[in-house]
Write an enzyme that holds these catalytic residues in place. Structure first.
Site, PDB file in Angstrom:
ATOM      1  N   GLU A 291       0.817  -1.209   0.000  1.00  0.00           N
ATOM      2  CA  GLU A 291       0.000   0.000   0.000  1.00  0.00           C
ATOM      3  C   GLU A 291       0.856   1.267   0.000  1.00  0.00           C
ATOM      4  O   GLU A 291       1.718   1.456   0.852  1.00  0.00           O
ATOM      5  CB  GLU A 291      -0.922  -0.008   1.234  1.00  0.00           C
ATOM      6  CG  GLU A 291      -1.686   1.273   1.486  1.00  0.00           C
ATOM      7  CD  GLU A 291      -2.744   1.544   0.438  1.00  0.00           C
ATOM      8  OE1 GLU A 291      -2.844   2.703  -0.007  1.00  0.00           O
ATOM      9  OE2 GLU A 291      -3.469   0.603   0.078  1.00  0.00           O
ATOM     10  N   THR A 331      -5.352   2.307  -5.129  1.00  0.00           N
ATOM     11  CA  THR A 331      -5.130   0.863  -5.048  1.00  0.00           C
ATOM     12  C   THR A 331      -5.852   0.120  -6.164  1.00  0.00           C
ATOM     13  O   THR A 331      -5.284  -0.772  -6.801  1.00  0.00           O
ATOM     14  CB  THR A 331      -5.589   0.339  -3.679  1.00  0.00           C
ATOM     15  OG1 THR A 331      -4.781   0.929  -2.660  1.00  0.00           O
ATOM     16  CG2 THR A 331      -5.466  -1.173  -3.604  1.00  0.00           C
ATOM     17  N   HIS A 463      -0.989   3.011   5.549  1.00  0.00           N
ATOM     18  CA  HIS A 463      -2.129   3.859   5.192  1.00  0.00           C
ATOM     19  C   HIS A 463      -2.532   4.632   6.438  1.00  0.00           C
ATOM     20  O   HIS A 463      -2.487   4.111   7.550  1.00  0.00           O
ATOM     21  CB  HIS A 463      -3.291   2.985   4.699  1.00  0.00           C
ATOM     22  CG  HIS A 463      -4.405   3.741   4.035  1.00  0.00           C
ATOM     23  ND1 HIS A 463      -5.175   4.674   4.683  1.00  0.00           N
ATOM     24  CD2 HIS A 463      -4.864   3.695   2.752  1.00  0.00           C
ATOM     25  CE1 HIS A 463      -6.064   5.163   3.846  1.00  0.00           C
ATOM     26  NE2 HIS A 463      -5.896   4.593   2.666  1.00  0.00           N
ATOM     27  N   ASP A 515       1.328  -0.532  -5.007  1.00  0.00           N
ATOM     28  CA  ASP A 515       0.134  -0.301  -5.824  1.00  0.00           C
ATOM     29  C   ASP A 515       0.144   1.095  -6.449  1.00  0.00           C
ATOM     30  O   ASP A 515      -0.299   1.294  -7.573  1.00  0.00           O
ATOM     31  CB  ASP A 515      -1.149  -0.522  -5.011  1.00  0.00           C
ATOM     32  CG  ASP A 515      -1.237   0.354  -3.762  1.00  0.00           C
ATOM     33  OD1 ASP A 515      -0.254   1.049  -3.414  1.00  0.00           O
ATOM     34  OD2 ASP A 515      -2.302   0.344  -3.106  1.00  0.00           O
ATOM     35  N   HIS A 516       0.677   2.064  -5.697  1.00  0.00           N
ATOM     36  CA  HIS A 516       0.793   3.441  -6.186  1.00  0.00           C
ATOM     37  C   HIS A 516       1.662   4.209  -5.207  1.00  0.00           C
ATOM     38  O   HIS A 516       2.091   3.674  -4.180  1.00  0.00           O
ATOM     39  CB  HIS A 516      -0.587   4.114  -6.320  1.00  0.00           C
ATOM     40  CG  HIS A 516      -1.379   4.146  -5.033  1.00  0.00           C
ATOM     41  ND1 HIS A 516      -1.223   5.125  -4.080  1.00  0.00           N
ATOM     42  CD2 HIS A 516      -2.322   3.304  -4.532  1.00  0.00           C
ATOM     43  CE1 HIS A 516      -2.037   4.897  -3.069  1.00  0.00           C
ATOM     44  NE2 HIS A 516      -2.714   3.786  -3.317  1.00  0.00           N
TER      45      HIS A 516
END
Length: 661
Positions: A291, A331, A463, A515-516
């Protein structure tokens, strides 16, 4: 003139309009100060930002006025100041002030996270209220915030009441005709706003921060709600379909791939393994999707933070891709790129659209090779439609399991992460250590059966609110992103330490990729550096660790793995084998939900939903974009990638049943 626009009966309406415009301007100025170093600070630019912003504020408030205007115009004069009038007016004003303050305070938290006004992310957050409310509750002192908000609303109403506004609203004889004349300009503004005003008109500058400041948050929210799925052919530059497909097929053919139906509008083709690999191997594959991890946080990619010792160590023992870019900013966009190996389509990710099941994904390649496919998520996979997408494309689901698959026709195995298996949990799910424990447990079961498995593991600890079990790392839980990253890195190390003692480890390849990035925000249309992510393949048989510096995309990771395993297979994936990619074929595809970028040779073409195409020279040293005259060949290639991807999705070209006819 002022008295005609706001007669006495409209006194409270005038107070609300002035309050809204004042607070909205204050929010805009606050964001201007907050991001002053990124904003275009020329006098003309600043003045235009404020003027355009004010016009959008007026358009926004006009929609707020309509329900109250109908009430004011139609309510009989003889009942002014009655109990009914006072009750409806007081409640409506309270609700309007509450929504206004809540929205504007919410903008500060949204800006802190994304450096943008409300957009499609905010729209999605309305759907997944459990995770979002829990996240807010864990990130901020919610009781204090709510209490403060209610006190502020009460204080505002008190001040306005003391100024006599309510009295003037109730005690007057404003006639129907006078009210109607006063209401007409507001109705006209609403009609003009609906027919002629678009959010694109706020994006007049090359500076992204300036454009965001020119917007009104609430207006942006509803614009995103309306435009969260965009048909490429309707909103973006196009070329003839045959020309677009020919361009993509030429690119793919240059890499030695054979098309199965070359005359059709599809890219289904056969991949032949490279000559250097003599025997096809089928190890277990565990893919860890991290994440929100930007490349800039790794020492092995140029940082000096010392918060990713595990990943930095693995970089020296793996195929380490140093120049790989994410396709998007969320995501679900990363999952789309990884599993479908497709350029980002405008608007919402395919994961969240209709017709997103029964597709040709990397899972189909694994199925053809005899693998079990499993999707692991520490939260409830109902969030962001993940369970429907993965379950509907042949994956077994392992998640926290509070919700249900959205599509009842989907038949898949679903395994719950039980309470007894959880040592720590926050709004987004169990901590990374717990999800890895579950992965180990399921891998042990699969090993006993003797069937190879492919595990897609989505982590959650990196996150906001960045909370995790205390005592694992030297950064306190909840203290910020650096702690989230270091804990994420620590758990990967612990996971691999446990895995190395398992009988299945020697026959298991670990693929790790983000994911990013942590943030995509910047001053440019697309901030290129904020798409740079870490990616590596560890424990690959017959492979020598090396750093791979070729420019590449998220969509290329699994085609590269398949080639490294010596696999022959049919494919509908756009991605390429990075290891064999020719210099002239290196490229990356990046975008957000409205802008689509094609990066090659430090040049980037940005396609916009107003059929715009802007061409830039990217300077990696200072992450700046300098305008260039449009290169028509470059533009054609960029358009071809996105137009073909959208065509395949819209016309069933990604569907397994259509490809197998």
């Amino acid at each position: 003139m002022w008295s005609k626009l706001f007669p006495k009966r409209f006194a409270l309406l005038k107070a609300f309009v002035l309050l809204f415009l004042s607070i909205s301007s204050l929010v805009r100025i606050s964001f201007l100060i907050w991001g002053f170093s990124e904003v275009d600070t020329g006098i003309y630019s600043l003045l235009k930002t404020l003027v355009v912003g004010l016009l959008f504020d007026i358009a926004t408030i006009s929609f707020f006025t309509v329900p109250y205007l109908f009430y004011l115009v139609l309510f009989p004069v003889k009942w002014y100041g009655s109990f009914v009038d006072k009750t409806i007016t007081a409640f409506g004003f309270f609700l309007g002030i509450l929504i206004t303050y809540f929205s504007f305070f919410g903008e500060f938290t949204f800006w802190d996270e994304f450096q943008r006004r409300y957009n499609f992310i905010a729209v999605d957050y309305l759907i997944y209220t459990y995770e979002v409310v829990q996240n807010i509750n864990e990130s901020y002192p919610l009781p204090i915030l709510i209490g403060s908000l209610l006190i502020l609303v009460a204080f505002t109403i008190f001040l306005i009441s003391k100024s006599g506004v309510f009295q003037r609203t109730y005690h007057n004889r404003t006639a129907f005709k006078q009210k109607l004349v006063a209401a007409l300009p507001w109705f006209a503004i609403v009609i003009v706003s609906v027919l002629f005003v678009t959010i694109d008109q706020a994006e007049w500058s090359k500076n992204r921060y300036t454009n965001e400041l020119s917007k009104a948050g609430i207006y942006s929210f509803f614009a995103a709600f309306r435009n969260n799925e965009l048909a490429y052919s309707e909103f973006y530059d196009t070329i003839p379909e045959k020309e677009a497909f020919d361009s993509i097929k030429t690119y793919l053919a240059n890499n030695g791939e054979t098309f199965l139906v070359p005359s059709e509008k599809e890219i289904l083709r056969h991949i032949k393994s490279v000559d250097s690999v003599n025997v096809e191997i089928k190890p277990n594959i565990i893919f860890i999707c991290i994440e929100s991890l930007s490349g800039k946080y790794l020492n092995s990619l140029g940082a000096d933070l010392n918060i990713t010792p595990t990943l930095d160590s693995l970089a020296n023992e793996s195929l380490f891709f140093t120049n790989l870019f994410a396709t998007g900013t969320r995501t679900v966009r990363g999952m789309e790129a990884i599993t479908l190996s497709i350029p980002p389509t405008p608007g919402r990710s395919i994961l969240k659209r209709k017709n997103n099941t029964g597709l040709f994904t990397i899972g189909e390649v694994f199925r053809e090779k005899g693998y079990d496919r499993n999707f692991f998520y520490g939260g409830d996979g109902y969030f962001d439609n993940m369970n429907t997408y993965f379950g509907g494309n042949g994956f077994n689901i392992v998640d926290r399991g509070r919700g249900f698959l959205l599509d009842k026709s989907i038949t898949t195995t679903r395994t719950n992460i039980e309470d007894k298996e959880v040592t720590y949990e926050n709004a987004w799910g169990v901590c990374d250590a717990d999800i890895y424990t579950k992965v180990i447990k399921e891998a042990d079961k699969a090993h006993k059966i003797g069937k190879p498995f492919f595990d897609f593991v989505m982590t959650t600890s990196n996150h906001k609110p960045f909370t995790y079990p205390e005592g694992k790392i030297d950064i306190p839980s909840g203290s910020g992103r650096y702690g989230g990253i270091k804990y994420t890195d620590y758990t990967i190390g612990e996971f691999l330490k446990t895995a190395r003692n398992k009988p299945w480890f020697k026959n298991t390849v670990f693929v790790i990729m983000s994911d990013h990035c942590a943030s995509s925000a910047g001053r440019w249309e697309l901030d290129v550096r904020n798409y740079h992510i870490p990616a590596l393949i560890y424990n690959l048989p017959n492979s020598v660790p090396q750093k791979v510096d070729k420019l590449s995309s998220q969509i290329d990771m699994f085609p590269t793995l398949f080639a490294a395993l010596g696999w022959d297979y049919d494919t509908n994936l756009f991605g390429q084998n990075i290891l064999e990619m020719k210099p002239e074929n290196e490229r990356a595809l990046i975008g957000n939900y409205r802008k689509l970028g094609y990066l090659k040779n430090d040049k980037v073409m940005v396609l916009g939903d107003g059929k715009t195409a802007n061409f830039y020279q990217w300077n990696p040293m200072n992450n700046s974009l300098s305008p260039l005259p449009v290169d028509n060949d470059f533009l054609k290639t960029a358009i071809s990638n996105y137009q073909v991807a959208d065509y395949l999705y819209q016309n069933g070209g990604l569907k397994l049943k259509n490809l197998k006819k």
